[in-house]
Write an enzyme that holds these catalytic residues in place. Structure first.
Site, PDB file in Angstrom:
ATOM      1  N   HIS A  45      67.412  25.566 -10.977  1.00 22.20           N
ATOM      2  CA  HIS A  45      67.295  24.424 -12.025  1.00 22.20           C
ATOM      3  C   HIS A  45      66.576  24.799 -13.252  1.00 22.20           C
ATOM      4  CE1 HIS A  45      67.928  21.711  -8.339  1.00 22.20           C
ATOM      5  NE2 HIS A  45      69.221  21.550  -8.976  1.00 22.20           N
ATOM      6  N   CYS A  69      29.609  19.890  -0.940  1.00 28.61           N
ATOM      7  CA  CYS A  69      28.211  19.204  -0.999  1.00 28.61           C
ATOM      8  C   CYS A  69      28.339  18.055  -2.002  1.00 28.61           C
ATOM      9  CB  CYS A  69      27.113  20.235  -1.704  1.00 28.61           C
ATOM     10  SG  CYS A  69      25.585  19.494  -2.147  1.00 28.61           S
ATOM     11  N   CYS A  80      27.236  20.251  -7.789  1.00 25.30           N
ATOM     12  CA  CYS A  80      27.133  21.431  -6.850  1.00 25.30           C
ATOM     13  C   CYS A  80      28.354  22.008  -6.495  1.00 25.30           C
ATOM     14  CB  CYS A  80      26.354  20.952  -5.743  1.00 25.30           C
ATOM     15  SG  CYS A  80      26.405  22.213  -4.348  1.00 25.30           S
ATOM     16  N   CYS A 118      22.279  22.296   1.865  1.00 20.71           N
ATOM     17  CA  CYS A 118      23.046  23.027   0.739  1.00 20.71           C
ATOM     18  C   CYS A 118      22.078  24.077   0.035  1.00 20.71           C
ATOM     19  CB  CYS A 118      23.825  22.124  -0.151  1.00 20.71           C
ATOM     20  SG  CYS A 118      24.825  22.996  -1.181  1.00 20.71           S
ATOM     21  N   CYS A 140      -2.233 -11.573  -1.004  1.00 15.17           N
ATOM     22  CA  CYS A 140      -3.298 -11.167  -0.055  1.00 15.17           C
ATOM     23  C   CYS A 140      -3.523 -12.114   1.002  1.00 15.17           C
ATOM     24  CB  CYS A 140      -4.664 -11.265  -0.937  1.00 15.17           C
ATOM     25  SG  CYS A 140      -6.274 -10.971   0.323  1.00 15.17           S
ATOM     26  N   CYS A 179       1.145   4.878  -0.031  1.00 14.05           N
ATOM     27  CA  CYS A 179       0.321   4.351   0.983  1.00 14.05           C
ATOM     28  C   CYS A 179       0.320   2.854   1.383  1.00 14.05           C
ATOM     29  CB  CYS A 179      -1.219   4.731   0.961  1.00 14.05           C
ATOM     30  SG  CYS A 179      -2.285   4.336   2.130  1.00 14.05           S
ATOM     31  N   CYS A 227     -10.919 -10.074  -3.388  1.00 18.98           N
ATOM     32  CA  CYS A 227     -11.866 -10.361  -1.993  1.00 18.98           C
ATOM     33  C   CYS A 227     -12.235  -8.966  -1.200  1.00 18.98           C
ATOM     34  CB  CYS A 227     -11.121 -11.380  -1.063  1.00 18.98           C
ATOM     35  SG  CYS A 227      -9.978 -10.908  -0.442  1.00 18.98           S
TER      36      CYS A 227
END
Length: 504
Positions: free
Chosen positions: A148, A218, A223, A245, A292, A305, A313
């Site tokens: 074709h 990854c 990446c 990775c 509180c 933390c 208080c």
């Protein structure tokens, strides 16, 4: 250490070169060689084998398979490539079926093993393109082995649209009506421009990785690496295949999400869906302010933390459970556990629904808190880079000596990620003796993380004196994380854990 050749002569009698050496000495040395020659780090229970591949390695791997199939079946490289992609790189299946009925396979794939004298680009006298109706003896034309033939410009437009707009590469067929003849890489290269051909090769690389169960791209932005891992989908209820990775991104090979040790992929999917379905509750519980417990002053959490001190208080409490901080770090610490209500309190449907919601909020609250703390710890480290510079100038330490802060930050973030997913894991656990052991390990890690987090937030003028303590605590936190993940991974592998949902 001496080699085997230094112990023995070249003769076949096995005599020693050094007559003074006793036989049992050599026997002991040989045993030492046997024990140490192939020493390598012992793989932890939660670790899996994997390999990182660059784009060049991916292309080299494909080329090696093309050449192998080409030699076995007596086909050219382009035809071998079409066959491999059609069979999704299952070489044994391809060879078996091709040997049984090559004509049927060739027809299904869209290749002709015999050459066609009018293929490729050429000029044909008195040619008229059936698509654009242009003619002329100087017109360049192109045809596949099917015969074709159309003008090169029509083919170029067709291929460019297929590649750049539709993202096709592995199975682009001839433009002829109902023709299934397929383009190989050399056909495409002969017609399109360099930019389009580069895109075509990239798409072929992606299909190579996407079609193979042992390969995954990854998911990190921009990446170019692919990860190879032997863990199969049917194994994902027994193992959490976390891989790293070369770009530095750690993720689950099974589902492609960020590292979610120790939680199996099926539980992660259920948990994320539940959190999404309860989005209004999740939005409320993840608010950044709380009151509180003593003076009801509004307090905002601005660090990783969980040890909070009310400025008004001076009450010290836990951000997670709102209980007195004095109990945290003692045998009374139970912040990670959910205490089930008795059956008497859940006799009717409304009470059961309330109990179910309370249980979910208990685990979600702690899950979301560690997620938030991890982000705050990461932001804190960005600020701590300045502290490291200040510490270097005020204490006389070198840049290498202040890297203990960098190590502490990485360990904190890693442990926050692990703790976050332990609560999703615990949400689906059935209550039994093993659950209590898991919660004890979870508690020990959480307490150690909070202690390291407190040290990490100390003022810069105290950091130099805390170096040894922080290094010791960093090592201890890492060991607690390893202990928790080891036990959890072994439990999954041995089918010891019992869940209140089906793992599917």
């Amino acid at each position: 250490m001496m080699s085997d050749e230094e112990y023995f002569s070249d003769g076949s009698d096995g005599t020693f070169q050094d007559d003074s050496m006793r036989f049992d000495d050599v026997e002991e040395e040989d045993q030492y060689l046997e024990d140490t020659r192939f020493d390598k780090p012992v793989k932890k229970a939660y670790e899996v084998d994997f390999k990182v591949h660059s784009d060049q390695q991916i292309r080299s791997g494909q080329q090696a398979q093309f050449e192998e199939i080409s030699n076995i079946l007596g086909l050219d490289i382009g035809q071998a490539a079409l066959l491999l992609r059609h069979f999704k790189w299952q070489k044994e299946k391809l060879i078996e079926q091709y040997m049984d009925n090559p004509d049927s396979i060739n027809k299904a794939v869209g290749i002709r093993p015999e050459a066609h004298e009018d293929t490729k680009i050429t000029k044909v006298k008195d040619f008229v393109c059936d698509i654009c109706c242009d003619d002329g003896d100087s017109m360049e034309t192109f045809a596949l082995p099917c015969g074709h033939r159309y003008c090169v410009e029509c083919y170029r437009h067709y291929l460019t649209q297929k590649i750049k707009e539709e993202g096709e590469s592995a199975r682009i067929q001839c433009m002829g009506d109902k023709c299934t003849m397929a383009f190989d890489a050399s056909d495409v290269q002969a017609v399109v421009d360099d930019d389009t051909f580069t895109r075509y090769k990239t798409l072929l690389d992606r299909t190579y990785v996407d079609d193979r169960e042992s390969l995954r791209w990854c998911p990190a932005p921009n990446c170019i690496y692919a990860i190879e891992c032997g863990v199969r989908q049917k194994q994902l209820n027994q193992v959490v295949p976390t891989v790293l990775c070369d770009c530095g991104y750690q993720f689950c090979f099974g589902c492609g999400l960020a590292d979610h040790l120790p939680c199996p992929c099926s539980l992660v999917k259920k948990w994320l869906k539940k959190c999404e379905d309860d989005s209004e509750t999740a939005n409320w519980i993840s608010a950044h302010t709380k009151e509180c417990p003593i003076c009801v002053s509004t307090i905002e959490k601005n660090g990783g933390c969980n040890h909070m001190t009310c400025r008004k208080c001076r009450h010290e409490f836990c951000w997670v459970c709102m209980g007195p901080w004095s109990e945290h770090g003692t045998s009374w610490y139970n912040c990670n556990r959910f205490e089930e209500k008795s059956g008497i309190d859940a006799r009717d449907t409304q009470a059961k629904s309330r109990a179910s919601l309370e249980r979910y909020l208990h685990y979600y609250n702690r899950y979301a808190n560690h997620e938030q703390s991890a982000k705050l710890d990461k932001e804190l480290y960005t600020k701590t880079e300045k502290k490291m510079t200040q510490l270097q100038s005020t204490s006389g330490m070198s840049w290498i000596e202040v890297q203990y802060l960098d190590n502490a930050s990485k360990v904190l973030q890693q442990c926050r990620q692990t703790l976050k997913w332990t609560y999703a894991f615990a949400f689906y656990l059935e209550k039994n003796n093993l659950t209590h052991i898991f919660e004890d390990n979870q508690k020990d890690l959480e307490m150690a993380v909070e202690q390291l987090s407190e040290l990490f937030e100390k003022p810069v003028d105290q950091l130099a004196n805390l170096k040894v303590e922080m290094m010791d605590k960093t090592a201890y936190v890492s060991s607690r994380r390893i202990m928790l993940l080891e036990d959890t991974a072994k439990g999954l592998a041995e089918d010891r854990w019992k869940f209140n949902v089906e793992l599917v």
